[in-house]
Design a protein around this motif. Structure first.
Motif, PDB file in Angstrom:
ATOM      1  N   GLU A  92     -81.959  25.078  10.443  1.00 33.06           N
ATOM      2  CA  GLU A  92     -82.823  26.223  10.706  1.00 33.06           C
ATOM      3  C   GLU A  92     -84.234  25.784  11.114  1.00 33.06           C
ATOM      4  OE1 GLU A  92     -82.675  30.369   8.641  1.00 33.06           O
ATOM      5  OE2 GLU A  92     -83.800  29.005   7.375  1.00 33.06           O
ATOM      6  N   GLY A  93     -84.740  26.382  12.189  1.00 30.60           N
ATOM      7  CA  GLY A  93     -86.086  26.081  12.653  1.00 30.60           C
ATOM      8  C   GLY A  93     -86.144  25.316  13.966  1.00 30.60           C
ATOM      9  N   HIS A  94     -85.018  24.704  14.350  1.00 28.94           N
ATOM     10  CA  HIS A  94     -85.004  23.912  15.586  1.00 28.94           C
ATOM     11  C   HIS A  94     -84.577  24.760  16.783  1.00 28.94           C
ATOM     12  CE1 HIS A  94     -85.658  19.891  13.763  1.00 28.94           C
ATOM     13  NE2 HIS A  94     -85.106  20.460  12.702  1.00 28.94           N
ATOM     14  N   MET A  95     -85.164  24.432  17.961  1.00 27.09           N
ATOM     15  CA  MET A  95     -84.927  25.194  19.187  1.00 27.09           C
ATOM     16  C   MET A  95     -83.635  24.770  19.886  1.00 27.09           C
ATOM     17  SD  MET A  95     -86.011  27.491  21.331  1.00 27.09           S
ATOM     18  CE  MET A  95     -87.756  27.818  20.957  1.00 27.09           C
ATOM     19  N   GLY A  96     -82.843  25.743  20.316  1.00 26.30           N
ATOM     20  CA  GLY A  96     -81.663  25.458  21.131  1.00 26.30           C
ATOM     21  C   GLY A  96     -82.022  25.515  22.603  1.00 26.30           C
ATOM     22  N   THR A  97     -81.127  25.019  23.455  1.00 25.27           N
ATOM     23  CA  THR A  97     -81.360  25.086  24.897  1.00 25.27           C
ATOM     24  C   THR A  97     -80.103  25.585  25.613  1.00 25.27           C
ATOM     25  OG1 THR A  97     -80.602  22.827  25.359  1.00 25.27           O
ATOM     26  CG2 THR A  97     -82.953  23.113  24.859  1.00 25.27           C
ATOM     27  N   LEU A  98     -80.324  26.185  26.789  1.00 24.66           N
ATOM     28  CA  LEU A  98     -79.229  26.599  27.683  1.00 24.66           C
ATOM     29  C   LEU A  98     -79.703  26.343  29.107  1.00 24.66           C
ATOM     30  CD1 LEU A  98     -76.517  28.128  28.291  1.00 24.66           C
ATOM     31  CD2 LEU A  98     -77.848  30.240  28.211  1.00 24.66           C
ATOM     32  N   ASN A  99     -78.957  25.559  29.857  1.00 26.82           N
ATOM     33  CA  ASN A  99     -79.314  25.205  31.233  1.00 26.82           C
ATOM     34  C   ASN A  99     -80.762  24.712  31.348  1.00 26.82           C
ATOM     35  OD1 ASN A  99     -76.743  25.928  32.182  1.00 26.82           O
ATOM     36  ND2 ASN A  99     -77.354  28.093  32.225  1.00 26.82           N
ATOM     37  N   GLY A 100     -81.177  23.896  30.410  1.00 29.56           N
ATOM     38  CA  GLY A 100     -82.501  23.273  30.476  1.00 29.56           C
ATOM     39  C   GLY A 100     -83.649  24.140  29.986  1.00 29.56           C
ATOM     40  N   LYS A 101     -83.334  25.374  29.555  1.00 25.92           N
ATOM     41  CA  LYS A 101     -84.411  26.266  29.082  1.00 25.92           C
ATOM     42  C   LYS A 101     -84.255  26.561  27.592  1.00 25.92           C
ATOM     43  CE  LYS A 101     -85.163  28.720  33.422  1.00 25.92           C
ATOM     44  NZ  LYS A 101     -83.924  28.870  34.221  1.00 25.92           N
ATOM     45  N   ASP A 102     -85.364  26.912  26.939  1.00 24.77           N
ATOM     46  CA  ASP A 102     -85.306  27.302  25.528  1.00 24.77           C
ATOM     47  C   ASP A 102     -84.325  28.465  25.357  1.00 24.77           C
ATOM     48  OD1 ASP A 102     -87.128  25.390  24.947  1.00 24.77           O
ATOM     49  OD2 ASP A 102     -88.808  26.744  24.525  1.00 24.77           O
ATOM     50  N   ASN A 103     -83.581  28.421  24.268  1.00 26.07           N
ATOM     51  CA  ASN A 103     -82.546  29.446  24.047  1.00 26.07           C
ATOM     52  C   ASN A 103     -82.636  29.987  22.622  1.00 26.07           C
ATOM     53  OD1 ASN A 103     -80.293  31.005  24.751  1.00 26.07           O
ATOM     54  ND2 ASN A 103     -78.846  29.435  24.053  1.00 26.07           N
ATOM     55  N   GLY A 104     -83.862  30.025  22.088  1.00 30.30           N
ATOM     56  CA  GLY A 104     -84.080  30.583  20.751  1.00 30.30           C
ATOM     57  C   GLY A 104     -83.866  29.546  19.665  1.00 30.30           C
ATOM     58  N   ILE A 105     -84.628  29.670  18.562  1.00 25.01           N
ATOM     59  CA  ILE A 105     -84.446  28.729  17.460  1.00 25.01           C
ATOM     60  C   ILE A 105     -83.244  29.159  16.626  1.00 25.01           C
ATOM     61  CG2 ILE A 105     -86.888  28.029  17.334  1.00 25.01           C
ATOM     62  CD1 ILE A 105     -87.073  29.704  14.749  1.00 25.01           C
ATOM     63  N   SER A 106     -82.664  28.199  15.935  1.00 24.29           N
ATOM     64  CA  SER A 106     -81.572  28.494  15.005  1.00 24.29           C
ATOM     65  C   SER A 106     -82.192  29.095  13.744  1.00 24.29           C
ATOM     66  CB  SER A 106     -80.815  27.215  14.659  1.00 24.29           C
ATOM     67  OG  SER A 106     -80.219  26.663  15.817  1.00 24.29           O
ATOM     68  N   GLY A 107     -81.707  30.296  13.376  1.00 26.89           N
ATOM     69  CA  GLY A 107     -82.222  30.958  12.181  1.00 26.89           C
ATOM     70  C   GLY A 107     -83.686  31.320  12.314  1.00 26.89           C
ATOM     71  N   LYS A 108     -84.422  31.214  11.166  1.00 23.22           N
ATOM     72  CA  LYS A 108     -85.836  31.607  11.139  1.00 23.22           C
ATOM     73  C   LYS A 108     -86.606  30.503  10.432  1.00 23.22           C
ATOM     74  CE  LYS A 108     -88.618  35.542   9.767  1.00 23.22           C
ATOM     75  NZ  LYS A 108     -88.874  36.112   8.441  1.00 23.22           N
ATOM     76  N   LEU A 109     -87.627  29.987  11.078  1.00 22.33           N
ATOM     77  CA  LEU A 109     -88.386  28.860  10.539  1.00 22.33           C
ATOM     78  C   LEU A 109     -88.794  29.099   9.086  1.00 22.33           C
ATOM     79  CD1 LEU A 109     -89.769  26.127  11.097  1.00 22.33           C
ATOM     80  CD2 LEU A 109     -91.799  27.399  11.797  1.00 22.33           C
ATOM     81  N   ASN A 110     -88.477  28.131   8.227  1.00 26.71           N
ATOM     82  CA  ASN A 110     -88.847  28.137   6.810  1.00 26.71           C
ATOM     83  C   ASN A 110     -88.212  29.260   5.975  1.00 26.71           C
ATOM     84  OD1 ASN A 110     -92.062  26.732   7.535  1.00 26.71           O
ATOM     85  ND2 ASN A 110     -90.412  25.731   6.449  1.00 26.71           N
ATOM     86  N   ALA A 111     -87.250  29.946   6.524  1.00 28.53           N
ATOM     87  CA  ALA A 111     -86.602  31.003   5.732  1.00 28.53           C
ATOM     88  C   ALA A 111     -85.782  30.409   4.592  1.00 28.53           C
ATOM     89  CB  ALA A 111     -85.709  31.865   6.625  1.00 28.53           C
ATOM     90  N   SER A 112     -85.176  29.236   4.816  1.00 26.74           N
ATOM     91  CA  SER A 112     -84.338  28.653   3.761  1.00 26.74           C
ATOM     92  C   SER A 112     -84.675  27.176   3.514  1.00 26.74           C
ATOM     93  CB  SER A 112     -82.855  28.807   4.119  1.00 26.74           C
ATOM     94  OG  SER A 112     -82.547  28.055   5.268  1.00 26.74           O
ATOM     95  N   TRP A 113     -85.780  26.717   4.105  1.00 28.37           N
ATOM     96  CA  TRP A 113     -86.253  25.338   3.938  1.00 28.37           C
ATOM     97  C   TRP A 113     -87.737  25.369   3.585  1.00 28.37           C
ATOM     98  CZ3 TRP A 113     -83.610  20.684   4.486  1.00 28.37           C
ATOM     99  CH2 TRP A 113     -82.338  20.745   5.064  1.00 28.37           C
TER     100      TRP A 113
END
Ligand code: CA
Ligand code: CA
Length: 592
Positions: free
Chosen positions: A230-251
């Motif tokens: 949770e907190g890390h950014m995903g990518t799709l075709n070289g562009k940002d595709n939203g972070i996984s989960g919500k930063l610091n929600a469970s860490w």
């Protein structure tokens, strides 16, 4: 012969030449067309090839073949063997792939071979050049390759993904999965889904960040990437595709930056819902006192949209994992008798989970090992464990926290070795182990390339007479229908067939076949070294073949504590064994 007659002779020969050339081209085209998405989608039902590790994208490891069955299994004899050679013999965890009469197998130290599937004749071999300083946690194994088009693709211990020409063994593309100097490596078989090659990453003991990647299988070009911390950014075709989960929600704080959740066994695929099911490993470090919270998406099953690379649902089996239970185990889609679209997973934490594969809702959970100390059960309403007081003590103010005894051990009620699901019996065949551990925590801080655990342990057998037990589980009831005990821990994959058979290997060197309905031992063969490979079966020219790799190794000798002492006398090796039914002397004489 004058000029004109020579010309005539030439022209008369042209039609025959063209016909011959056309035939050659047609053969070449069939070979070059190679493995298609359609062939991969139907791999589980086509019996003349094995295109995926897991015998199909869902990983059920069920073959409809029954030429070899519980009535004639006694006639199963070796057809050929192949030695992996080399001085470095370590665990051989591969599964054979078979296409167009060729077999593709991987070996320890990132090696791969193409063989003639009928004779075992070596066609080509490729040995990946590994740098000094690779950091595989749990032996230098490889769990198999993937086939697509005319490529054979496999992961390496220095965290690369290599695609080779299936005819020549020449490298076509070679992509980096992670920085091996930071602890990344790869041992799982890649999975092909709709032209994409799907991989995870290994390295959860080094504070890497878990991830699932989809690449164009023909070129290796990255299409999407989805972090499982949770907190890390995903990518799709070289562009940002939203972070996984919500930063610091469970860490807490910055702990997510080195959060583990390694996807070291890769994924399975549910084609009907277009979801990849990827298991994730332990949150890092092992010392959970440093990371209060659930630590998503560690020790979970994460369902990812195969086209878009976004998380559709997740189910966490061990929130805030204190025991390195991982939870990386394969999630196998199957349909319940009432039609429910389900999936099952035998988790390292000792529970067998059945989920709705469309939305991740928990349907059932029950232990598949005899002793579970960390939880008294799973709450079917909330999906969360009813945790017992079994966490190792906080070492904050000391060098070493209070040690506790916990079962299963961190090597798990079941580890990497895949279970199988029979569409005939409706049972899952789960290779399980009965062991516990003393575990304690220690202070730790992240340092690139160093073990990031903060824990010590010693694994102990629970019983004197056995550790391993292959168990047939009924997913509808969560009950163990039968079990087959083995003195040493089980570490190899399982396969079941329509011939009422279950195949498995054991560390004492046997490849065995059991009756799928009763668990009775029907056949065994001594392969000369411990078996930790994965069985496969196919038919060619009217005969059914069964293949298994033999070669002792894996995590148990390295991490097994008191258990490792019990199995120290097993010989190492590296052989492919292929079996078929014996034709009696009488019938082969008659055939001549
Ligand atoms: Ca097939
Ligand atoms: Ca782990």
């Amino acid at each position: 012969m004058n000029e004109s007659t020579r010309g005539m002779a030439f022209s008369r020969r042209v039609p025959a030449l063209i016909a011959g050339l056309a035939m050659t081209l047609a053969t070449a085209a069939a070979s070059a067309a190679g493995v298609t998405d359609k062939m991969i989608s139907s791999d589980a039902t086509t019996t003349d090839d094995v295109l995926t590790v897991g015998l199909g994208q869902s990983g059920q490891r069920f073959s409809p073949l029954k030429t070899i069955n519980s009535d004639n299994i006694g006639d199963l004899v070796p057809a050929w063997t192949f030695s992996f050679g080399g001085e470095k013999q370590r665990g051989q965890e591969t599964q054979a792939l078979v296409h167009d009469g060729k077999m593709f197998i991987t070996g320890s130290y990132s090696r791969i071979w193409a063989l003639d599937a009928k004779t075992g004749k070596r066609l080509w071999g490729y040995e990946h050049r590994l740098p000094d300083g690779i950091m595989p946690c749990c032996d230098v194994v490889n769990r198999g390759a993937a086939l697509y088009d005319n490529l054979v693709i496999f992961g390496t211990l220095d965290a690369r993904l290599v695609a080779l020409n299936a005819d020549t063994g020449k490298v076509v593309w070679n992509e980096q999965l992670g920085d091996y100097k930071a602890g990344y490596s790869y041992t799982a078989a890649p999975l092909i889904v709709k032209g994409k090659v799907i991989t995870g990453v290994s390295g959860g003991e080094f504070g890497i960040v878990g991830r699932v990647d989809a690449r164009d299988a023909k070129t290796g070009k990255l299409i999407w990437s989805r972090p499982t911390v949770e907190g890390h950014m995903g990518t799709l075709n070289g562009k940002d595709n939203g972070i996984s989960g919500k930063l610091n929600a469970s860490w807490p704080g910055d702990m997510w930056k080195y959060g583990g959740a390694a996807t070291w066994l890769g994924c399975t695929y549910g084609a009907d819902v277009n979801l990849l099911y990827c298991g994730t490993g332990n949150p890092a470090p092992w010392n959970a006192h440093l990371r209060p919270g659930d630590n998503l998406y560690s020790s979970s099953t994460v369902a990812i949209d195969a086209d878009k690379g976004v998380i559709k649902w997740s189910y966490q089996s061990t929130p805030n994992d204190h025991w390195d239970f991982d939870g990386v185990n394969e999630f196998i889609p199957f349909d319940m008798k009432d039609g429910t679209k389900a999936g099952a997973k035998a988790d390292r934490n000792g529970f067998f989970y059945v989920l709705d594969r469309t939305n991740g809702k928990l349907l059932n959970a029950s232990p598949f090992v005899s002793k579970v100390t960390w939880a008294t059960g799973i709450d079917l309403k909330t999906g969360r464990p009813n945790e017992a007081k079994n966490r190792p003590g906080d070492p904050a103010a000391t060098e070493k926290g209070e040690s506790v005894f916990a079962a299963p051990s961190f090597l798990g009620g079941k580890n990497w070795m895949p279970m199988a699901y029979s569409q005939d019996t409706g049972y899952f065949y789960v290779p399980s182990n009965e062991w516990g551990m003393d575990i304690w925590n220690e202070p730790i801080t992240y340092k690139k390339g160093a073990a990031y655990m903060g824990a010590g342990f010693n694994i102990k057998p629970l019983y004197d007479d056995y550790i391993g037990a292959l168990r047939a589980m009924d997913p509808a009831t969560g009950k163990v229908v039968w079990e087959y005990k083995n003195e040493a821990p089980l570490w190899g994959g399982v396969m079941t067939t329509a011939g009422n058979l279950v195949f498995l290997g054991t560390p004492d060197g046997y490849f065995k076949a059991l009756d799928a309905k009763t668990g009775a031992l029907l056949w065994k063969f001594q392969t000369g070294s411990g078996v930790v490979g994965q069985p496969a079966t196919w038919e060619q020219d009217g005969e059914q073949y069964v293949a298994i790799a033999s070669g002792w190794g894996g995590a148990v000798p390295l991490w097994g504590g008191d258990v490792a002492k019990k199995i120290k006398d097993i010989s190492q090796g590296g052989m492919m064994w292929v079996f078929k039914l014996h034709k009696s002397t009488k019938s082969s004489v008659a055939a001549k």
